[in-house]
Each structure stands twice: as C-alpha cells, then as structure tokens.
Design an enzyme around this catalytic site. Structure first.
Site, PDB file in Angstrom:
ATOM      1  N   PHE A 148       0.812  -1.224   0.000  1.00  0.00           N
ATOM      2  CA  PHE A 148       0.000   0.000   0.000  1.00  0.00           C
ATOM      3  C   PHE A 148       0.844   1.272   0.000  1.00  0.00           C
ATOM      4  O   PHE A 148       0.368   2.338  -0.385  1.00  0.00           O
ATOM      5  CB  PHE A 148      -0.934   0.016   1.232  1.00  0.00           C
ATOM      6  CG  PHE A 148      -0.247   0.445   2.505  1.00  0.00           C
ATOM      7  CD1 PHE A 148      -0.108   1.797   2.814  1.00  0.00           C
ATOM      8  CD2 PHE A 148       0.281  -0.486   3.390  1.00  0.00           C
ATOM      9  CE1 PHE A 148       0.539   2.205   3.971  1.00  0.00           C
ATOM     10  CE2 PHE A 148       0.936  -0.084   4.543  1.00  0.00           C
ATOM     11  CZ  PHE A 148       1.070   1.261   4.829  1.00  0.00           C
ATOM     12  N   LYS A 172      -1.254  -7.393  -9.133  1.00  0.00           N
ATOM     13  CA  LYS A 172      -2.209  -7.459  -8.021  1.00  0.00           C
ATOM     14  C   LYS A 172      -1.754  -6.409  -7.000  1.00  0.00           C
ATOM     15  O   LYS A 172      -0.886  -6.659  -6.168  1.00  0.00           O
ATOM     16  CB  LYS A 172      -2.189  -8.867  -7.411  1.00  0.00           C
ATOM     17  CG  LYS A 172      -3.450  -9.319  -6.691  1.00  0.00           C
ATOM     18  CD  LYS A 172      -3.913  -8.421  -5.588  1.00  0.00           C
ATOM     19  CE  LYS A 172      -3.088  -8.554  -4.324  1.00  0.00           C
ATOM     20  NZ  LYS A 172      -3.442  -7.505  -3.305  1.00  0.00           N
ATOM     21  N   GLU A 175      -4.984  -3.839  -1.920  1.00  0.00           N
ATOM     22  CA  GLU A 175      -6.433  -3.602  -1.897  1.00  0.00           C
ATOM     23  C   GLU A 175      -6.795  -2.386  -1.047  1.00  0.00           C
ATOM     24  O   GLU A 175      -7.944  -1.987  -0.988  1.00  0.00           O
ATOM     25  CB  GLU A 175      -7.169  -4.861  -1.405  1.00  0.00           C
ATOM     26  CG  GLU A 175      -6.863  -5.292   0.031  1.00  0.00           C
ATOM     27  CD  GLU A 175      -5.599  -6.165   0.160  1.00  0.00           C
ATOM     28  OE1 GLU A 175      -4.606  -5.904  -0.555  1.00  0.00           O
ATOM     29  OE2 GLU A 175      -5.620  -7.072   1.007  1.00  0.00           O
ATOM     30  N   SER A 225       5.440  -6.922   3.312  1.00  0.00           N
ATOM     31  CA  SER A 225       6.034  -7.218   4.620  1.00  0.00           C
ATOM     32  C   SER A 225       6.804  -8.547   4.562  1.00  0.00           C
ATOM     33  O   SER A 225       6.521  -9.404   3.723  1.00  0.00           O
ATOM     34  CB  SER A 225       4.923  -7.290   5.668  1.00  0.00           C
ATOM     35  OG  SER A 225       3.997  -8.283   5.293  1.00  0.00           O
ATOM     36  N   CYS A 280       9.613   1.825   3.424  1.00  0.00           N
ATOM     37  CA  CYS A 280      10.521   0.722   3.782  1.00  0.00           C
ATOM     38  C   CYS A 280      11.930   1.239   3.975  1.00  0.00           C
ATOM     39  O   CYS A 280      12.792   0.529   4.462  1.00  0.00           O
ATOM     40  CB  CYS A 280      10.485  -0.360   2.728  1.00  0.00           C
ATOM     41  SG  CYS A 280      11.153   0.215   1.181  1.00  0.00           S
ATOM     42  N   GLU A 382       9.240  -4.099  12.946  1.00  0.00           N
ATOM     43  CA  GLU A 382       9.040  -2.912  12.111  1.00  0.00           C
ATOM     44  C   GLU A 382       7.779  -2.189  12.594  1.00  0.00           C
ATOM     45  O   GLU A 382       6.707  -2.794  12.639  1.00  0.00           O
ATOM     46  CB  GLU A 382       8.860  -3.354  10.646  1.00  0.00           C
ATOM     47  CG  GLU A 382       8.696  -2.208   9.680  1.00  0.00           C
ATOM     48  CD  GLU A 382       8.501  -2.688   8.241  1.00  0.00           C
ATOM     49  OE1 GLU A 382       7.836  -3.723   8.018  1.00  0.00           O
ATOM     50  OE2 GLU A 382       9.005  -2.005   7.332  1.00  0.00           O
TER      51      GLU A 382
HETATM   52  P1  NAD Z   1       1.626  -6.610   3.044  1.00  0.00           P
HETATM   53  O1  NAD Z   1       2.670  -7.675   3.121  1.00  0.00           O
HETATM   54  O2  NAD Z   1       0.521  -6.649   4.033  1.00  0.00           O
HETATM   55  O3  NAD Z   1       0.903  -6.643   1.595  1.00  0.00           O
HETATM   56  C1  NAD Z   1       1.631  -6.626   0.413  1.00  0.00           C
HETATM   57  C2  NAD Z   1       0.829  -7.342  -0.667  1.00  0.00           C
HETATM   58  O4  NAD Z   1       0.634  -8.698  -0.278  1.00  0.00           O
HETATM   59  C3  NAD Z   1      -0.551  -6.740  -0.894  1.00  0.00           C
HETATM   60  O5  NAD Z   1      -0.830  -6.736  -2.267  1.00  0.00           O
HETATM   61  C4  NAD Z   1      -1.472  -7.699  -0.146  1.00  0.00           C
HETATM   62  O6  NAD Z   1      -2.759  -7.788  -0.718  1.00  0.00           O
HETATM   63  C5  NAD Z   1      -0.751  -9.023  -0.277  1.00  0.00           C
HETATM   64  N1  NAD Z   1      -1.008  -9.919   0.858  1.00  0.00           N
HETATM   65  C6  NAD Z   1      -1.254  -9.558   2.147  1.00  0.00           C
HETATM   66  N2  NAD Z   1      -1.436 -10.659   2.905  1.00  0.00           N
HETATM   67  C7  NAD Z   1      -1.285 -11.719   2.087  1.00  0.00           C
HETATM   68  C8  NAD Z   1      -1.347 -13.142   2.289  1.00  0.00           C
HETATM   69  N3  NAD Z   1      -1.598 -13.676   3.499  1.00  0.00           N
HETATM   70  N4  NAD Z   1      -1.138 -13.945   1.237  1.00  0.00           N
HETATM   71  C9  NAD Z   1      -0.886 -13.427   0.014  1.00  0.00           C
HETATM   72  N5  NAD Z   1      -0.832 -12.093  -0.240  1.00  0.00           N
HETATM   73  C10 NAD Z   1      -1.014 -11.254   0.785  1.00  0.00           C
HETATM   74  O7  NAD Z   1       2.384  -5.212   3.070  1.00  0.00           O
HETATM   75  P2  NAD Z   1       1.748  -3.752   3.176  1.00  0.00           P
HETATM   76  O8  NAD Z   1       1.229  -3.556   4.558  1.00  0.00           O
HETATM   77  O9  NAD Z   1       0.850  -3.484   2.039  1.00  0.00           O
HETATM   78  O10 NAD Z   1       3.056  -2.854   2.957  1.00  0.00           O
HETATM   79  C11 NAD Z   1       3.938  -2.498   3.991  1.00  0.00           C
HETATM   80  C12 NAD Z   1       5.123  -3.438   4.054  1.00  0.00           C
HETATM   81  O11 NAD Z   1       5.809  -3.463   2.804  1.00  0.00           O
HETATM   82  C13 NAD Z   1       6.164  -2.982   5.060  1.00  0.00           C
HETATM   83  O12 NAD Z   1       6.638  -4.124   5.739  1.00  0.00           O
HETATM   84  C14 NAD Z   1       7.250  -2.362   4.206  1.00  0.00           C
HETATM   85  O13 NAD Z   1       8.533  -2.367   4.787  1.00  0.00           O
HETATM   86  C15 NAD Z   1       7.204  -3.248   3.010  1.00  0.00           C
HETATM   87  N6  NAD Z   1       7.794  -2.612   1.850  1.00  0.00           N
HETATM   88  C16 NAD Z   1       9.000  -3.054   1.431  1.00  0.00           C
HETATM   89  C17 NAD Z   1       9.619  -2.442   0.353  1.00  0.00           C
HETATM   90  C18 NAD Z   1      10.951  -2.920  -0.115  1.00  0.00           C
HETATM   91  O14 NAD Z   1      11.349  -2.522  -1.195  1.00  0.00           O
HETATM   92  N7  NAD Z   1      11.661  -3.740   0.622  1.00  0.00           N
HETATM   93  C19 NAD Z   1       8.989  -1.386  -0.315  1.00  0.00           C
HETATM   94  C20 NAD Z   1       7.738  -0.960   0.127  1.00  0.00           C
HETATM   95  C21 NAD Z   1       7.154  -1.589   1.215  1.00  0.00           C
END
Ligand code: NAD
Length: 496
Positions: A148, A172, A175, A225, A280, A382
């Site tokens: 997000f 994808k 959401e 994450s 991040c 985090e």
């Molecule tokens: P998230 O892991 O909750 O979601 C990321 C994606 O995974 C979304 O599209 C979500 O719909 C999907 N998802 C969530 N739960 C899932 C599951 N159980 N099974 C399959 N898909 C699933 O992350 P977020 O809260 O949207 O974003 C924040 C996180 O992203 C933070 O931890 C941040 O550090 C990380 N991030 C990392 C970078 C990087 O380059 N390393 C860049 C941006 C964000």
C-alpha cells in the site's frame, strides 16, 4: 458507492464478487469499495496475458519502448490527478505523493532505453568459422504483487521493465488504495499498449494464491512485509517460478560524535517522519555513539519536532499525514506503549495528536523514544509509523554490531565528518543500501533497489539493471555455416 474493479484485456470489469471498503485515512470515512477477485477472474486475467504474449514478444523493442515514451508523457500530464487519488486513499501529502510519482516516472524513463539493454552479447570466431551470441528472451506471463505504501511507484518498479522486455503482466496491487493504480494502468493503455499486455486484478490472498499456483505465470515480483514475502518466495519456488520478494525493514542511522548535529537532525526529521514513517527506507532508529552524542541529539530533535505538523493529505503545509488504517494506528500506538512499559523514555509523545477538523482520521503524531534497547519489542519489529527510537552505544563497532544483528538489512546511514569511519562502515555493514550523510539512500532508477538478510528473498534486486535480468532468460546460440560440399568427420572429444 463507487466500485474499483479490475482491468482485464484493456477493459474495466466490475462484476459482483467479494468487496472491501477503501478508506480515506485523513477523514476515517469510506472513500470507495474495491472488488476482490475470485479465482475465475484471476484466471481470466492470466489467460488474457497469455493470449497477448506471442504478438507482444514479436513486437520490436523500439516499438515497445515508444509506448513507454508516450506513457511517461501522460503520467506527467495527469500527475495532479494521480497524486490526488494517492492522497485520498494513502493519506500522504501532495508534495510527498509527487515525489513518489516522479520516482515511478524515472523507472518508465529507464524502460524507454530497453532496446539498448536488450542488445545481447556477440562473439565472432569462437572456433573456426563459428560465431556465438547470447540474447535475452522474455519469460512469458509475469505477475507483480505490491504494497500500500507506494501505490504509484512500486508497480512502476515492475511492469514497465517487464513489459518492455517483451513479457505480459498481471498486477495485483494493494487492496487498501487501488484507485491511483487503476488510473496509471489506464494511461498506459491510452499510450498505445495492446489489450492483455498489462492486466490489473484487485484482490487479497485468494488472488495471490491463484497467481502463485498457475503454471502459466512464469515469474513473480513481490514487495510487502517480510512474513508475506517469505511465504510468497517459498510458494513461488515450490511452483517452479522465478521470484524476487522484497520485505520489511528496520533502518538504523548511526550518529557519530563528530557529526554536524543540526544537519543530522534535519535529515533524520524527514527520513523518520516523512510519509508518516510508512516507507521501507524510513529511518526508524538513531544510534547515538559516545558519551555526549545521545544527549545533544535528543535535545535538538525534541526542539525540532515542536514544529512538526501532522494533518490531512490535502493541506500542503502539513509535514505528514495519517497512517493507512485504524488497525495500523492501533498497532503503532501499541508499539509506543510497549516501549514505555519496557523502560524506554517517551520524550515526544504523538499518541494523541490534535488535528482540527479531522477527528476521525488515523493520525499518529511524531514520536521520539529515548533509551531504547535491543531487547524491546518496539526495537525488534518494524513499526511502520512516525516513531524515531534512540539507542545509545559507546563505540561505532557496537553500533555496527547492532545493525548487523538485526534481522532486516534494507537501508542504513551514517552521519559523520570522518571519511575513514564512513568508508569502513559502507564497506563492512551487512545492509543492502547505505547512505553516508544521506538519510534515504534509495537508488536512482539506473541502479537497482534491494535489501539484504530478511529484507529480500531472491537474488536479483528490483528495477534498474537487475530488472532486465529478472524479466528475461538468457539464450546462447552457437552457429556455423560449413562451406558448401565440405563434410567434417565425427568428433568424439569434447569441443575445445
Ligand atoms: P503486506 O505484506 O501486508 O501486503 C503486500 C501485498 O501482499 C498486498 O498486495 C497484499 O494484498 C498481499 N497480501 C497480504 N497478505 C497476504 C497473504 N496472506 N497472502 C498473500 N498475499 C497477501 O504489506 P503492506 O502492509 O501493504 O506494505 C507495507 C510493508 O511493505 C512494510 O513491511 C514495508 O517495509 C514493506 N515494503 C518493502 C519495500 C521494499 O522494497 N523492501 C517497499 C515498500 C514496502
């Protein structure tokens, strides 16, 4: 209520599947609904991408790049509309949204150079009359799953390069803020992308699982994450797919006693609290080295934070906006409470910020916590909120050990005037992206982005040169044209 659907074969589809509310985090109100794709919808998107692949693979790279040139122009023309949607659903302030979009556009610019990158390698006369060359062929259908916190930029890390390399793509996105993603994808079609080359399915785990299980999807780029990144990497590999999965972070800044403290404080302010700490690469831990650096840093930071302004996305005088959801707001507050309960000192307390006119927004004020130790939950996990923690250590070696021992290794920075110390730090620290007096060392689009340790699962980093490698497979061809009438005998030893 408006419903954000999917973009499949160039058409927006809003069929009545499961839905979820998308909030405006500044007001706490529902902004729109988003459709959550079923297995069938995702299969439809994959089928569209697969059908588009043969013709797109044969489209000359220069023609594919021309679509990206037009796309870049449209992104610039529609920047205000895109940033408004980002602000409404993410909460970031307009100048911050503009910065994110600009970084995304730079990835499109890099993709415009793909014909140069795809040229391959050629060797004449590797043997008598034998020439050999390597070329980089597209993989087929590729999927991207994005978080997000950068709804415009992170998808643009992925699909411009994947597509310009000749692949077709199913995205994808998160959401939680789908609207800007859909507008950007529509602009790419307006730029001349044929239907099916980019498809967007909104959804949750059901959609992701379908992408991971489909044998027609050849590779997966994930950003999110760490627990989800790891599970996606394991599942994608088990299903025979190439995968890069970028995860979470805990980015430390070492503040050396010789640092320009006023400069370090200014840099830390933006890097810790910008975008509400939901980056991040946010600097969330300041490690003060020596007897006095901690006291000076905390005092100066406390004073500087007195003017920090948290508020709604639409007021450009605010420094940062709300966090993404009510649940996340509670999680961030929980981390502050736990640090306090475990003995840390909350120096600036953002747990009850006043934001006139926005009583139900998901706001957390800038928070400074001193005397944090590595045993505390708030240090180990985090937080992803506007919280800066200060850890005090005696030596630079101790500071570096702290960073190396942390499970994450995304970004780090050192503030110092000592070139030797800075060089030693950048040479030895176990982190993928390092800043020297640069608080957010996010590589530009012609370098690649990625952390170490549990911040990245996979070998290749995101965007830049690694993206060309990730989205293509190498084929090496060796060729001989024997002279007419010349017959060679069988050769049983290994060719040398
Ligand atoms: P998230 O892991 O909750 O979601 C990321 C994606 O995974 C979304 O599209 C979500 O719909 C999907 N998802 C969530 N739960 C899932 C599951 N159980 N099974 C399959 N898909 C699933 O992350 P977020 O809260 O949207 O974003 C924040 C996180 O992203 C933070 O931890 C941040 O550090 C990380 N991030 C990392 C970078 C990087 O380059 N390393 C860049 C941006 C964000």
């Amino acid at each position: 209520m408006n419903l954000v659907g999917h973009l499949i074969h160039g058409e927006v589809i809003t069929n009545s599947e499961r839905q979820q509310s998308v909030y405006n985090p500044s007001t706490g109100e529902v902004n729109t609904e988003v459709a959550l794709a079923s297995h069938e919808t995702v299969e439809q998107a994959i089928a569209s991408a697969q059908a588009a692949f043969p013709a797109w693979r044969e489209t000359p790279p220069a023609k594919r790049a021309r679509v990206m040139f037009r796309f870049k122009q449209l992104l610039e023309e529609r920047a205000d509309d895109i940033c408004k949607l980002i602000g409404q659903e993410h909460g970031k302030i307009s100048h911050d949204a503009m910065g994110e979009l600009q970084r995304g556009i730079e990835n499109v610019e890099y993709a415009c150079g793909a014909p140069q990158l795809l040229k391959g390698e050629h060797s004449r006369n590797v043997g008598p009359g034998i020439d050999s060359w390597s070329e980089f062929q597209p993989l087929g259908v590729v999927a991207g799953i994005t978080p997000f916190n950068f709804p415009a930029m992170v998808p643009l890390w992925m699909y411009p390069m994947a597509i310009v390399c000749g692949n077709t793509f199913v995205l994808k996105p998160s959401e939680r803020n789908p609207s800007s993603v859909m507008l950007v994808a529509q602009l790419l079609h307006e730029a001349g992308l044929p239907p099916g080359v980019l498809n967007v399915v909104n959804g949750d785990k059901e959609a992701v699982d379908c992408l991971l299980e489909s044998p027609r999807v050849k590779a997966v780029s994930f950003v999110g994450s760490t627990p989800i990144a790891e599970s996606i990497y394991v599942k994608a590999n088990a299903n025979g797919k190439r995968c890069q999965a970028l995860g979470g972070a805990k980015n430390h800044a070492i503040v050396m006693p010789d640092a320009d403290m006023d400069n370090a404080v200014n840099q830390l302010l933006g890097a810790a609290f910008g975008s509400s700490g939901e980056r991040c690469m946010a600097l969330s831990v300041a490690v003060a080295v020596g007897e006095t650096a901690g006291d000076v840093l905390v005092e100066k930071m406390k004073n500087a934070m007195a003017t920090l302004k948290v508020g709604a996305f639409c007021d450009a005088t605010n420094d940062f906006g709300p966090v993404i959801t009510k649940q996340h707001q509670e999680k961030v507050l929980g981390f502050i409470n736990s640090a306090e309960a475990q003995g840390a000192n909350v120096v600036v307390d953002g747990r009850s910020p006043q934001v006139p006119g926005y009583p139900d927004g998901f706001f957390v004020g800038g928070t400074l916590i001193d005397n944090v130790t590595p045993q505390m939950t708030s240090y180990q996990e985090e937080i992803f909120g506007p919280v800066l923690q200060v850890v005090r250590v005696k030596t630079m070696q101790e500071a570096m050990r702290l960073i190396d021992d942390h499970e994450y290794g995304n970004g780090t920075c050192i503030f110092t005037r000592d070139g030797e110390a800075a060089r030693y730090f950048s040479d030895h620290i176990q982190v993928g992206m390092v800043g020297i007096n640069v608080p957010l060392p996010v590589p530009v689009s012609y370098h690649s982005f990625g952390g170490w340790k549990r911040s990245l699962f996979g070998d290749l980093h995101a965007y830049g040169p690694d993206a060309m490698r990730f989205y293509t497979k190498r084929k090496t061809i060796t060729q001989r044209w024997p002279s007419a009438g010349v017959r060679e005998g069988a050769e049983f030893s290994f060719p040398s």
